[in-house]
Write a protein that holds these residues in place. Structure first.
Motif, PDB file in Angstrom:
ATOM      1  N   ALA A 119      48.046   5.404 -30.503  1.00  0.00           N
ATOM      2  CA  ALA A 119      46.850   4.656 -30.875  1.00  0.00           C
ATOM      3  C   ALA A 119      47.003   3.234 -30.350  1.00  0.00           C
ATOM      4  O   ALA A 119      47.766   2.437 -30.898  1.00  0.00           O
ATOM      5  CB  ALA A 119      46.666   4.651 -32.393  1.00  0.00           C
ATOM      6  N   VAL A 120      46.317   2.927 -29.262  1.00  0.00           N
ATOM      7  CA  VAL A 120      46.399   1.602 -28.655  1.00  0.00           C
ATOM      8  C   VAL A 120      45.343   0.718 -29.306  1.00  0.00           C
ATOM      9  O   VAL A 120      44.148   1.001 -29.236  1.00  0.00           O
ATOM     10  CB  VAL A 120      46.161   1.670 -27.132  1.00  0.00           C
ATOM     11  N   LEU A 121      45.793  -0.337 -29.944  1.00  0.00           N
ATOM     12  CA  LEU A 121      44.896  -1.218 -30.683  1.00  0.00           C
ATOM     13  C   LEU A 121      44.812  -2.560 -29.971  1.00  0.00           C
ATOM     14  O   LEU A 121      45.810  -3.261 -29.827  1.00  0.00           O
ATOM     15  CB  LEU A 121      45.390  -1.390 -32.116  1.00  0.00           C
ATOM     16  N   VAL A 122      43.620  -2.902 -29.526  1.00  0.00           N
ATOM     17  CA  VAL A 122      43.394  -4.114 -28.748  1.00  0.00           C
ATOM     18  C   VAL A 122      42.797  -5.181 -29.661  1.00  0.00           C
ATOM     19  O   VAL A 122      41.714  -5.009 -30.213  1.00  0.00           O
ATOM     20  CB  VAL A 122      42.453  -3.844 -27.564  1.00  0.00           C
TER      21      VAL A 122
ATOM     22  N   SER B 168      35.600  -4.523 -21.008  1.00  0.00           N
ATOM     23  CA  SER B 168      36.530  -4.673 -19.890  1.00  0.00           C
ATOM     24  C   SER B 168      37.972  -4.559 -20.367  1.00  0.00           C
ATOM     25  O   SER B 168      38.809  -3.899 -19.718  1.00  0.00           O
ATOM     26  CB  SER B 168      36.306  -6.020 -19.202  1.00  0.00           C
ATOM     27  N   MET B 169      38.283  -5.204 -21.499  1.00  0.00           N
ATOM     28  CA  MET B 169      39.637  -5.133 -22.048  1.00  0.00           C
ATOM     29  C   MET B 169      39.986  -3.710 -22.465  1.00  0.00           C
ATOM     30  O   MET B 169      41.095  -3.222 -22.209  1.00  0.00           O
ATOM     31  CB  MET B 169      39.757  -6.085 -23.246  1.00  0.00           C
ATOM     32  N   LEU B 170      39.051  -3.016 -23.094  1.00  0.00           N
ATOM     33  CA  LEU B 170      39.299  -1.642 -23.526  1.00  0.00           C
ATOM     34  C   LEU B 170      39.491  -0.706 -22.338  1.00  0.00           C
ATOM     35  O   LEU B 170      40.397   0.140 -22.336  1.00  0.00           O
ATOM     36  CB  LEU B 170      38.137  -1.150 -24.400  1.00  0.00           C
TER      37      LEU B 170
ATOM     38  N   TRP C 263      39.260  -1.147 -30.510  1.00  0.00           N
ATOM     39  CA  TRP C 263      39.187  -2.575 -30.783  1.00  0.00           C
ATOM     40  C   TRP C 263      39.618  -2.797 -32.227  1.00  0.00           C
ATOM     41  O   TRP C 263      39.169  -2.091 -33.131  1.00  0.00           O
ATOM     42  CB  TRP C 263      37.763  -3.053 -30.569  1.00  0.00           C
ATOM     43  N   ALA C 264      40.491  -3.760 -32.468  1.00  0.00           N
ATOM     44  CA  ALA C 264      41.031  -3.956 -33.814  1.00  0.00           C
ATOM     45  C   ALA C 264      40.975  -5.422 -34.211  1.00  0.00           C
ATOM     46  O   ALA C 264      41.852  -6.203 -33.838  1.00  0.00           O
ATOM     47  CB  ALA C 264      42.457  -3.431 -33.893  1.00  0.00           C
TER      48      ALA C 264
END
Length: 301
Positions: free
Chosen positions: A38-41, A61-63, A90-91
């Motif tokens: 789970a990649v949380l940005v 763009s970041m995601l 997105w977090a």
């Protein structure tokens, strides 16, 4: 492959190939378990200052960049035979987002890199890892380094003085988890208890001064009997049992360093005072341990 026994790794931008990543991959392979990343940005510090019309394109763009990068890592893992999957989200509240993933996926273990915080900052702001130690409903594996991605030495640190740990069977869970992890990884297992003597001033009540040395010896004998009974219940060999007198936090850290422990399995039992948490031994050890901690909470919690 048992889909219900999935490992959940908290990924973060800039943390690919981190210690937690290596450990999670090694455990998934050793246990033949699926691994979900789970990649949380998180938004950058000045994100909220951007104009409204600029935020969404930048967020997307970041995601997308994280999806591209992590998809490559997942392909590598799959090439090694690991059933790996990945999601990017997105977090704005990292703690709540992690717990949301845990509730949804119900993993057998949550793996995360230890978040190092300065001592001064910890005095004013509770670190994310401490929040997770207190709230995560599944075993929490916080990794500092992974010199050995697949653990070679696992230490189960029990607490015989905490009534809640005794009543809930937490010490049995700690040992069972440690033995299971060691067996899965073909690692060496050690059982540890650090017995702390009662300070002399605590043995003086009013005008009556008791023999604190005698009291300490009685307590030590009692704790040792409990320690032996616990070890016998789990068939732990004599050479794998360590009953040491000292200060618990320092003793656990020194034992882990001396024995080159890759993982220290500990309990998570909180103490609630006027609605506020106070730090536990596990929390104190976390930021001083060179290896990693696998924190277990009572099953009834």
């Amino acid at each position: 492959m048992n889909q219900s026994r999935r490992i959940l790794l908290v990924g973060h931008d800039g943390q690919r190939k981190s210690a937690a990543f290596q450990r999670a991959a090694a455990l998934a392979m050793a246990g033949n378990m699926p691994l979900h990343i789970a990649v949380l940005v998180e938004p950058f510090m000045t994100y909220s200052l951007l104009a409204n019309e600029s935020r969404e394109p930048i967020r997307q763009s970041m995601l997308n960049e994280q999806r591209r990068c992590w998809s490559e890592e997942v392909d590598v893992l799959r090439g090694k035979g690991i059933q790996a999957t990945c999601s990017v989200a997105w977090a704005e509240n990292l703690h709540e987002e992690i717990l949301c993933h845990v509730r949804e996926l119900q993993p057998v273990m949550l793996v995360k890199d230890i978040q190092r915080e300065p001592v001064l900052k910890r005095a004013f702001v509770t670190p994310l890892d401490w929040h997770l130690l207190r709230s995560c409903p599944v075993p929490l594996h916080l990794v500092s380094n992974a010199h050995h991605p697949k653990p070679r030495i696992v230490v189960a640190a029990v607490d015989l003085t905490d009534p809640e740990a005794q009543h809930s069977g937490l010490n049995d869970q700690i040992i069972t988890t440690g033995v299971s992890l060691a067996t899965q990884c073909n690692a060496e297992f050690q059982m540890l208890y650090i017995h702390e003597n009662v300070p002399a001033y605590l043995a003086s009540t009013g005008e009556a001064v008791v023999d604190w040395a005698e009291i300490n010896e009685e307590l030590r004998v009692s704790m040792h009997q409990s320690f032996v009974a616990l070890a016998e219940r789990h068939d732990i060999p004599q050479e794998r049992r360590h009953f040491i007198t000292g200060q618990p936090i320092k003793g656990i850290i020194e034992f882990a360093q001396t024995h080159h422990a890759d993982v220290v399995v500990m309990g998570r039992v909180h103490r609630n005072v006027l609605g506020k948490w106070i730090g536990s031994t596990t929390e104190a050890v976390l930021h001083r341990l060179s290896g990693s901690v696998l924190a277990i909470r009572p099953e009834a919690s």
